[in-house]
Design a protein around this motif. Structure first.
Motif: not given
Length: 240
Positions: A13, A16-17, A47, A49, A51-55, A57
């Motif tokens: 994450p 990705v961020a 990756c 979803r 992981t993207v959601r956490e990034a 965040s």
């Protein structure tokens, strides 16, 4: 899966961020733009979803994006200076700089531990055991575990009685904290290393104490390099 691979997975994450930030800095997305969907971003960065959601965040927590429920995630209007603030100091440093931070701090600590093994009294050993106990209480979980490990290393420096050693660790404290965050792997490697250091000091085995910290430094550098190469690979894949 190896411990290094596990560590990389747990840091995805953050990577990705960082990649999303890079796209903004490159002008791919600008203030007010809506980011692609979770599915599209997951495909772009290869990756999941979650992981993207956490990034997202992470970026939202920094005030860089805002979530419009039912409408997606938007880039907030912010100065470029805001976007250029480090997401994590260690992740944005060049590999050579990371090696320098880890190498310098661990070399200083190895010297301090070796000296302690030859000159440690009951009070100083008790202080180190207390710091080790605090690490074990957190069980390698979260920011508290990182802080506990950092406190242990500082205790080693202070117990050595060498003011220069203590000052070096204090000056490098935040950069080293960032390295610990990125390589923590639930704190297993750090906890085992600190246990070995205390045991070696208690038994007067200076060479073993030094070697434990040098080996730890080598493992940290390998994982940091792995993390950056993984992030770069994802960035290159996203541009294909």
């Amino acid at each position: 899966m190896t411990k290094a691979e596990t560590g990389v997975r747990r840091k995805l994450p953050l990577q990705v961020a960082l990649l999303i930030r890079n796209l903004v800095e490159q002008g791919v997305y600008g203030p007010g733009d809506r980011l692609p969907t979770l599915v599209a971003l997951a495909e772009r960065f290869r990756c999941s979803r979650p992981t993207v959601r956490e990034a997202l965040s992470i970026l939202q927590g920094q005030g860089l994006v805002e979530l419009h429920h039912g409408d997606g995630t938007y880039i907030r209007t912010a100065t470029m200076e805001t976007w250029m603030q480090p997401l994590d100091a260690a992740l944005l440093l060049a590999v050579e700089q990371l090696e320098h931070v880890v190498g310098l701090v661990l070399a200083v600590l190895a010297s301090a531990a070796g000296h302690l093994a030859q000159n440690c009294d009951a009070d100083r050993l008790s202080s180190l055991n207390q710091r080790l106990f605090q690490m074990e209480c957190f069980g390698g979980q979260g920011e508290e575990s990182v802080s506990a490990e950092l406190a242990f290393h500082l205790a080693v420096a202070e117990a050595s009685g060498n003011t220069l050693t203590t000052n070096v660790v204090r000056v490098m404290e935040e950069a080293f904290r960032s390295c610990l965050r990125l390589t923590h792997q639930d704190g297993y490697l750090g906890l085992e290393t600190c246990r070995a250091v205390v045991d070696a000091i208690a038994k007067g085995r200076s060479g073993v104490a030094r070697e434990a910290l040098f080996t730890y430094g080598d493992n940290m550098v390998r994982l940091l390099v792995w993390l950056r190469e993984s992030a770069q690979s994802r960035a290159d894949g996203g541009r294909d």
